[in-house]
Design a protein around this motif. Structure first.
Motif, PDB file in Angstrom:
ATOM      1  N   ALA A  79       0.934  -1.201   0.112  1.00 33.31           N
ATOM      2  CA  ALA A  79      -0.008  -0.186   0.031  1.00 33.31           C
ATOM      3  C   ALA A  79       0.728   1.264   0.025  1.00 33.31           C
ATOM      4  N   ARG A  80       1.776   1.285  -0.556  1.00 31.72           N
ATOM      5  CA  ARG A  80       2.884   2.490  -0.807  1.00 31.72           C
ATOM      6  C   ARG A  80       2.641   3.008  -2.048  1.00 31.72           C
ATOM      7  N   PHE A  81       2.455   2.178  -2.846  1.00 28.80           N
ATOM      8  CA  PHE A  81       1.958   2.685  -4.223  1.00 28.80           C
ATOM      9  C   PHE A  81       1.129   3.709  -4.405  1.00 28.80           C
ATOM     10  N   PRO A  82       1.233   4.967  -5.026  1.00 33.45           N
ATOM     11  CA  PRO A  82       0.146   6.046  -5.003  1.00 33.45           C
ATOM     12  C   PRO A  82      -0.743   5.634  -5.871  1.00 33.45           C
ATOM     13  N   HIS A  83      -1.625   4.501  -5.778  1.00 31.39           N
ATOM     14  CA  HIS A  83      -2.769   4.505  -6.741  1.00 31.39           C
ATOM     15  C   HIS A  83      -3.527   3.478  -6.002  1.00 31.39           C
ATOM     16  N   PRO A  84      -4.684   3.271  -6.364  1.00 30.46           N
ATOM     17  CA  PRO A  84      -5.771   2.403  -5.505  1.00 30.46           C
ATOM     18  C   PRO A  84      -5.422   1.058  -5.833  1.00 30.46           C
ATOM     19  N   GLU A 278      -4.965  -6.417 -14.479  1.00 35.31           N
ATOM     20  CA  GLU A 278      -6.353  -5.966 -14.363  1.00 35.31           C
ATOM     21  C   GLU A 278      -6.563  -6.193 -12.817  1.00 35.31           C
ATOM     22  N   GLY A 279      -7.612  -5.229 -12.631  1.00 36.05           N
ATOM     23  CA  GLY A 279      -7.887  -5.528 -11.197  1.00 36.05           C
ATOM     24  C   GLY A 279      -9.246  -4.420 -10.864  1.00 36.05           C
ATOM     25  N   GLU A 280      -9.873  -4.660  -9.588  1.00 32.09           N
ATOM     26  CA  GLU A 280     -10.919  -3.740  -9.263  1.00 32.09           C
ATOM     27  C   GLU A 280     -10.608  -3.281  -7.810  1.00 32.09           C
ATOM     28  N   TYR A 281     -10.963  -2.004  -7.536  1.00 30.93           N
ATOM     29  CA  TYR A 281     -10.378  -1.393  -6.505  1.00 30.93           C
ATOM     30  C   TYR A 281     -11.271  -0.469  -5.622  1.00 30.93           C
ATOM     31  N   ILE A 282     -11.207   0.008  -4.655  1.00 34.64           N
ATOM     32  CA  ILE A 282     -11.917   1.237  -4.173  1.00 34.64           C
ATOM     33  C   ILE A 282     -10.886   2.329  -4.177  1.00 34.64           C
ATOM     34  N   GLY A 283     -11.371   3.514  -5.089  1.00 35.27           N
ATOM     35  CA  GLY A 283     -10.324   4.506  -5.320  1.00 35.27           C
ATOM     36  C   GLY A 283     -11.257   5.774  -5.498  1.00 35.27           C
ATOM     37  N   THR A 284     -10.779   6.636  -6.346  1.00 39.57           N
ATOM     38  CA  THR A 284     -11.210   7.958  -6.639  1.00 39.57           C
ATOM     39  C   THR A 284     -11.372   7.936  -8.165  1.00 39.57           C
ATOM     40  N   SER A 480      -5.576   9.880  -5.288  1.00 41.04           N
ATOM     41  CA  SER A 480      -6.193   8.666  -4.668  1.00 41.04           C
ATOM     42  C   SER A 480      -5.166   8.071  -3.873  1.00 41.04           C
ATOM     43  N   TYR A 481      -4.892   8.503  -2.444  1.00 38.98           N
ATOM     44  CA  TYR A 481      -3.985   7.614  -1.818  1.00 38.98           C
ATOM     45  C   TYR A 481      -4.639   7.129  -0.375  1.00 38.98           C
ATOM     46  N   LYS A 482      -4.721   5.738  -0.030  1.00 32.01           N
ATOM     47  CA  LYS A 482      -5.327   5.427   1.309  1.00 32.01           C
ATOM     48  C   LYS A 482      -6.653   6.272   1.395  1.00 32.01           C
ATOM     49  N   ASP A 483      -6.774   7.145   2.406  1.00 32.22           N
ATOM     50  CA  ASP A 483      -8.070   7.908   2.790  1.00 32.22           C
ATOM     51  C   ASP A 483      -7.723   9.322   2.429  1.00 32.22           C
ATOM     52  N   GLY A 484      -7.093   9.482   1.465  1.00 31.93           N
ATOM     53  CA  GLY A 484      -6.617  10.889   0.966  1.00 31.93           C
ATOM     54  C   GLY A 484      -6.145  10.993  -0.209  1.00 31.93           C
ATOM     55  N   LYS A 485      -5.292  11.976  -0.428  1.00 31.99           N
ATOM     56  CA  LYS A 485      -4.456  12.379  -1.543  1.00 31.99           C
ATOM     57  C   LYS A 485      -3.028  12.302  -1.151  1.00 31.99           C
ATOM     58  N   ARG A 486      -2.087  12.121  -2.359  1.00 30.30           N
ATOM     59  CA  ARG A 486      -0.590  12.157  -1.963  1.00 30.30           C
ATOM     60  C   ARG A 486       0.025  13.187  -2.780  1.00 30.30           C
ATOM     61  N   PHE A 487       0.855  13.882  -2.203  1.00 29.14           N
ATOM     62  CA  PHE A 487       1.595  15.097  -2.979  1.00 29.14           C
ATOM     63  C   PHE A 487       3.048  14.748  -2.570  1.00 29.14           C
ATOM     64  N   TYR A 549      -4.037  14.478   3.157  1.00 28.96           N
ATOM     65  CA  TYR A 549      -3.089  14.231   2.279  1.00 28.96           C
ATOM     66  C   TYR A 549      -2.004  13.968   2.965  1.00 28.96           C
ATOM     67  N   TYR A 550      -1.115  13.037   2.226  1.00 26.27           N
ATOM     68  CA  TYR A 550      -0.157  12.552   2.635  1.00 26.27           C
ATOM     69  C   TYR A 550       1.158  13.299   1.761  1.00 26.27           C
ATOM     70  N   THR A 551       2.359  13.338   2.340  1.00 19.89           N
ATOM     71  CA  THR A 551       3.399  13.990   1.737  1.00 19.89           C
ATOM     72  C   THR A 551       4.921  13.409   2.390  1.00 19.89           C
ATOM     73  N   SER A 552       5.924  13.498   1.512  1.00 21.35           N
ATOM     74  CA  SER A 552       7.199  12.817   2.091  1.00 21.35           C
ATOM     75  C   SER A 552       7.776  14.231   2.948  1.00 21.35           C
ATOM     76  N   GLU A 553       8.314  13.630   3.862  1.00 21.85           N
ATOM     77  CA  GLU A 553       8.948  14.788   4.864  1.00 21.85           C
ATOM     78  C   GLU A 553      10.218  13.942   5.820  1.00 21.85           C
ATOM     79  N   ASN A 554      11.077  14.711   6.026  1.00 22.94           N
ATOM     80  CA  ASN A 554      12.264  14.001   6.780  1.00 22.94           C
ATOM     81  C   ASN A 554      11.861  13.884   8.459  1.00 22.94           C
ATOM     82  N   LEU A 555      12.452  12.546   8.869  1.00 22.99           N
ATOM     83  CA  LEU A 555      12.275  12.436  10.266  1.00 22.99           C
ATOM     84  C   LEU A 555      13.752  12.726  10.792  1.00 22.99           C
ATOM     85  N   ASP A 556      13.857  13.533  11.873  1.00 22.48           N
ATOM     86  CA  ASP A 556      15.315  14.105  12.394  1.00 22.48           C
ATOM     87  C   ASP A 556      16.104  12.844  12.658  1.00 22.48           C
ATOM     88  N   GLU A 557      15.860  11.909  13.245  1.00 18.24           N
ATOM     89  CA  GLU A 557      16.834  10.788  13.417  1.00 18.24           C
ATOM     90  C   GLU A 557      16.158   9.581  13.773  1.00 18.24           C
TER      91      GLU A 557
END
Length: 689
Positions: A79-84, A278-284, A480-487, A549-557
């Protein structure tokens, strides 16, 4: 199974074999991935796991994913792929560092494709593999940015004999779902100094789906706010969600080699595959209501992929003198992806946003020099250009126009393998990377192997790692990414009003390992500690008024501590037993939380029994511990265990029949972990002549 039990078992195994300290040398396995030179595994300072062709055949696996899932400390992250369709796609993480930090190679070469390689696990067929070398821990000093967690090198069958092999396999679960039909062949031959192989594969699967309820939400595409008056808002129902794609993958390839002289060998590789999924999914999905675009979330969608890839490479090995050699590899990998996503409940435009063209052009050249009896020096240069053309990185979510991003990599490295004395050797290395979208970086590695006796050795290793953000982490725009968007971090759109300066990851790993072997008893215990600064992770935002929405950020350590233990014993010519286990403890030092999708314990026990000269069997037990499925550690997936049984019958030296049952006790795993298909039966026949 808990941490104390694991440590006790591992320590006992090592101490038992240490009692017999001076009789038998360690095994004769040689590896190439850890140092880019052919070297005994006993002299390598990094952690290496080798999966042989015989071990692969025992699994009954058709594709790479079925092989890797049985190796502790390698876990799939779904579930990391940004697609349903992400529920049916998995990426591989080594030692908890993350999927983006695992470099997958075929015969030492990179492959073009999606970031995090969510499709590759089911594209690479088991029949073409001679062995797999898995190097755990940072390999940035040899392989660069995308090897911060380690390297998985799939080494294909060599042209060392005149032989043709045909393998036909069929499998399905107990309900007749998730059927797999796999047919493959490989022909290898030598004619004087000329060698060639030709191979082909057809892998066909039917879907495995689970019925899921849904409740549609009609939204404004720009603001994410709900439009409660729309006819599609609040529509409920039940729809299938595909957890195993319906797919057909056809692969064909060849390699030609020629020894032009005692000093010069040249090879050419060509590989092509074509894939439909091919497949069927819950998406947007989007539709137009009286001229106004409406984005409907939590709605059934159908998705179809038409993908292909062409890989071409030229390699040469030239012995300049007896002690000086040069090997060079020039390659191109071109990947074409076309995705078509359509709504099922209503009529709307086809979404082609997740289509792409990806091209990797590379040249790598290594100079190897035996300076003297004590020093073997390897130096190299690398140039690689990755071009990605995709509408998934178009800042306008409604546009299907391709945007082009190009990243260029230039690198120099040097490595010295040093014999300090009869019982002590060392490997040190350094690399300089120039990456067009990140800061320049120098990384170092140093390790020692000390023989404590004929059959006991102590290994210590220090390695720095470095990983620049990838295209998806920087630029992806997914409605469409999980329960929101991804940027991506640099995207500004809708609820995401500012760009984020995403920094590269930097890591340091220390590890210590004790290995022993006495006759048929072997054991190894490894302790490691990895610190990752600015680790890149997905974080979520929802202020209550805008769309989540989800986005990529840095964790300090982030700190990752672990213990790996292995133990094997050959009781007699008919029976052997092995135990492998990994304990991981991860921590985000800013929050105190553990990393997502990183099980605390993973373990496997394997037993092989030769019933008769012709008939053999194997039993494999796998245990996966608890793991968190969100970054706040409020949701945890339970532990589970799976038991697989396989058998092989050699009718004669040319013909083998095999069969097996995976998950024979029909244990279920939670859907956040990608689910499984239940009890799975397979059978096949292998012919060699």
């Amino acid at each position: 199974m808990n941490k104390k039990i694991l440590i006790s078992l591992a320590t006992s195994a090592v101490l038992i074999s240490s009692i017999y300290a001076d009789t038998t040398s360690l095994g004769e396995i040689t590896v190439t991935t850890a140092t880019k030179t052919e070297k005994s595994i006993d002299g390598v300072t990094a952690s290496v796991v080798v999966v042989t062709q015989e071990e692969i055949e025992k699994t009954g696996a058709s594709t790479l994913d079925k092989i890797l899932e049985k190796i502790p400390s390698i876990n799939a992250q779904y579930a990391r792929f940004p697609h349903p369709s992400s529920k049916s796609k998995a990426s591989i993480s080594l030692r908890g560092v993350g999927a983006n930090g695992t470099l997958i190679l075929i015969d030492g070469k990179r492959l073009s494709g999606e970031t995090e390689s969510p499709y590759e696990m089911t594209r690479i067929t088991a029949s073409m593999i001679e062995r797999i070398e898995i190097v755990k821990g940072s390999m940035s000093t040899l392989y660069g940015s995308d090897a911060i967690g380690g390297v998985i090198n799939i080494i294909t069958k060599k042209i060392d004999k005149n032989e043709t092999t045909i393998d036909i396999k069929y499998g399905s679960n107990g309900d007749g779902e998730a059927k797999n039909k796999n047919v493959n062949f490989i022909t290898r031959a030598k004619v004087g100094t000329f060698k060639y192989k030709i191979y082909g594969n057809i892998n066909d699967t039917t879907p495995y789906s689970i019925s899921k309820s849904y409740s549609q939400v009609a939204t404004n595409p720009s603001t994410g706010s709900a439009i409660t008056t729309d006819a599609q808002h609040g529509v409920t129902g039940v729809s299938n969600v595909t957890y195993r794609d319906e797919s057909t993958t056809k692969t064909i390839g060849t390699r030609f080699e020629n020894d032009f002289s005692d000093n010069l060998k040249v090879g050419i590789d060509v590989n092509y595959f074509k894939e439909n999924r091919e497949g069927e999914y819950i998406g947007t999905a989007k539709y137009i209501n009286s001229g106004t675009p409406i984005l409907v979330k939590n709605t059934p969608v159908s998705s179809e992929d038409k993908n292909s890839r062409l890989d071409v490479s030229l390699d040469l090995e030239y012995f300049i003198t007896e002690k000086l050699s040069l090997d060079t590899n020039i390659y191109r990998s071109y990947y074409k992806k076309r995705n078509y996503t359509n709504p099922i409940n209503f009529t709307g435009p086809t979404n082609t946003k997740f289509s792409a063209n990806v091209t990797i052009d590379g040249i790598e050249s290594n100079l190897k020099y035996e300076l003297n009896d004590l020093n073997f020096i390897t130096s190299g240069i690398e140039y690689r250009k990755e071009k990605r053309e995709s509408s998934a990185i178009n800042p306008d979510p409604s546009s299907s126009e391709f945007i082009t991003k190009v990243v260029k990599y230039k690198a120099l490295f040097i490595q010295d393998e040093i014999v300090l004395n009869d019982t002590l050797n060392a490997t040190i290395g350094a690399r300089y990377d120039n990456i067009s979208n990140a800061d320049n970086k120098t990384t170092f590695q140093a390790g020692l192997v000390q023989k404590l006796g004929e059959n006991t050795s102590l290994r210590a290793n220090y390695a720095q790692g470095y990983r620049a953000p990838d295209i998806a982490e920087l630029y992806v725009v997914s409605p469409s990414y999980k329960d929101g968007k991804r940027f991506g971090a640099e995207v500004i759109y809708g609820p995401k009003t500012t760009a984020y300066d995403l920094k590269p990851e930097e890591s340091q790993t220390f590890e210590l390992s004790l290995s022993n072997k006495y006759n048929d008893l072997s054991s190894q215990l490894t302790l490691f500690n990895t610190t990752v600064k600015d680790k890149i992770e997905l974080v979520s935002y929802n202020d209550g008024t805008a769309a989540k929405y989800y986005t990529s950020e840095n964790l300090d350590e982030v700190v990752i501590k672990g213990i790996e233990a292995s133990f094997s014993y050959i009781f007699n010519d008919s029976f052997d037993l092995s135990l492998d286990a990994t304990y991981l403890k991860t921590k985000d030092k800013s929050t105190g939380n553990e990393l997502m999708y990183t099980p605390n314990i993973s373990a496997s026990i394997g037993a092989n029994y030769q019933i008769t000269k012709e008939f053999s069997s194997n039993l494999n037990f796998r245990y996966i511990g608890k793991q968190f499925t969100n970054s706040t550690n409020t949701t945890k997936a339970n532990n589970y265990n799976l038991v697989d049984l396989g058998a092989r019958y050699n009718i004669n030296k040319h013909l083998q029949f095999y069969a097996g049952i995976d998950n024979i006790f029909d244990k279920k795993i939670e859907e956040e972990l990608g689910t499984n298909v239940g009890r799975y039966f397979y059978t096949g026949i292998r012919v060699s002549f």
